[in-house]
Design an enzyme around this catalytic site. Structure first.
Site, PDB file in Angstrom:
ATOM      1  N   HIS A 166       0.535  -0.959  -0.141  1.00  0.00           N
ATOM      2  CA  HIS A 166      -0.438   0.207   0.114  1.00  0.00           C
ATOM      3  C   HIS A 166       0.663   1.321   0.101  1.00  0.00           C
ATOM      4  CE1 HIS A 166      -3.423   2.917   1.026  1.00  0.00           C
ATOM      5  NE2 HIS A 166      -2.300   3.118   1.841  1.00  0.00           N
ATOM      6  N   SER A 168       0.360   5.434  -0.170  1.00  0.00           N
ATOM      7  CA  SER A 168       0.036   6.833  -0.167  1.00  0.00           C
ATOM      8  C   SER A 168       0.396   7.732   0.234  1.00  0.00           C
ATOM      9  CB  SER A 168      -1.490   6.577   0.585  1.00  0.00           C
ATOM     10  OG  SER A 168      -0.593   5.966   2.259  1.00  0.00           O
TER      11      SER A 168
END
Length: 294
Positions: A166, A168
Site C-alpha cells: 500500500h 499513499s
C-alpha cells in the site's frame, strides 16, 4: 539556482575534508540476496529484528526541472485550483526498514516479513512556505519470501517474494494519492551483480485519485546493483509492459566518505518520483549522504 550552488559548495566542502580520512583500501560490503532475506541457514538471524530494507539516505539538495505547482489527475476531479509557489530546490530523504515476523512457514521454507518505507520531499529552503514538506509517501508492506537456488545464465535465482503493498501520501482530497498492489519479486545474482525484477498487479479502488498511474509509472520495476571496490552503483527502472512510452529511470552512485558514512549522487528522469507527481515528467539531480543500501 543560487541556493543550489550554495548547498553543493557546502556538500563539497564536507566531502573534501572527509576524503582525507578515507581508507582507500576499504571496500563497500554489499549484502548478498541471502543476507538481505536470511535465506541460507548461515544467514538466519531470527525474528523481530529491525533491519534496513530499501536504501536509506538524505539528499541535502535536489534540483527539479519542473515544479508541480498545480497537481492534477486525468478526470480533473482531483486537481488543485490554487497554485503552490514551490522552489525547484528542496531536500529529500528516505527511511526503510523490515522485520521478520515468522520464520519457517510452509514446510519450514517460507518467511513472513513486514516492511515500511517513507519518502519525504522537503521545501527546507523555501521561507515563503515556512519550509514545509511538499510531499510525504508512506509505504507499508506484508511480504512472503520463498528461498530459491537454481542456475540461470551463469548466475542464480535466489528468492521469490509475494508482497502486498500500500502506498499513499496521507493527504485529503483533492491532493490525496494512493494505490494498492500485489508485487512479485524475483531476486537474481550474477557475480557481484544483484538484480530484482518486480512486476505488479494494481488492485481496484472504489475511489481512484490516480486512475492512470500504471500508464505513467508502469507495471513493474527492475533494480540492478553492483559495486566496484569502494564505489557502488544501482539503477531502478519502472516501465509499462504494453508500451515503450513514459515510465522512469533512477541512477544512483554511492561513494565512501568516512566509516559507515557514504555520499550519494542521484539522477531521476521520468514520471512518478512521488505519488503527487505520478503524471508529471521531470528530470531531477540530488546530492547527499547514504546510510544503508540494498
Amino acid at each position: 539556482m543560487i541556493k543550489f550552488y550554495k548547498v553543493l559548495f557546502i556538500m563539497f566542502f564536507i566531502n573534501h575534508n572527509s576524503f582525507s580520512q578515507i581508507d582507500y583500501n576499504k571496500q563497500i560490503i554489499k549484502k548478498s540476496i541471502s543476507q538481505q532475506w536470511e535465506l541460507d541457514s548461515i544467514d538466519k538471524k531470527g525474528t523481530f529484528r529491525l533491519v534496513s530494507y530499501h536504501p536509506i539516505y538524505f539528499t541535502a539538495a535536489r534540483w527539479s526541472s519542473r515544479k508541480n505547482e498545480q497537481p492534477f489527475d486525468e478526470s480533473g476531479e482531483f486537481a488543485t485550483k490554487d497554485k503552490n509557489f514551490f522552489d525547484n530546490i528542496e531536500a529529500k530523504f528516505q527511511i526503510s526498514f523490515k522485520s521478520k515476523l515468522i520464520q519457517g512457514l510452509l514446510f519450514g521454507k517460507v518467511d513472513l516479513w513486514v516492511g515500511y518505507t517513507q519518502k519525504a520531499h522537503w521545501q527546507v529552503y523555501n521561507k515563503k512556505l515556512s519550509r514545509a514538506f511538499r510531499e510525504l509517501n508512506y509505504e507499508p508492506e506484508i511480504i512472503l519470501n520463498f528461498p530459491l537456488k537454481f542456475d540461470l545464465l551463469g548466475g542464480q535465482v535466489r528468492s521469490f517474494g509475494l508482497i502486498f503493498n500500500h502506498q499513499s501520501n496521507g493527504k485529503d482530497i483533492p491532493t490525496s494519492r494512493s494505490w494498492n498492489r500485489i508485487i512479485f519479486n524475483i531476486g537474481y545474482e550474477y557475480k557481484n551483480w544483484n538484480v530484482n525484477f518486480r512486476p505488479w498487479y494494481r488492485l481496484s479502488d472504489s475511489e481512484d485519485e490516480n486512475p492512470g498511474i500504471t500508464k505513467f509509472i508502469g507495471d513493474g520495476e527492475l533494480e540492478i546493483g553492483t559495486n566496484f571496490g569502494k564505489h557502488e552503483f544501482y539503477t531502478i527502472i519502472s516501465h509499462s509492459f504494453s508500451t515503450l512510452q513514459k515510465g522512469n529511470i533512477q541512477l544512483n552512485y554511492v561513494f565512501p566518505i568516512h566509516g559507515h558514512l557514504r555520499g550519494q549522487a542521484q539522477v531521476f528522469q521520468g514520471y512518478g518520483e512521488t505519488l503527487i507527481d505520478y503524471n508529471v515528467s521531470q528530470t531531477t539531480f540530488g546530492i547527499g549522504v547514504s546510510f544503508a543500501n540494498w
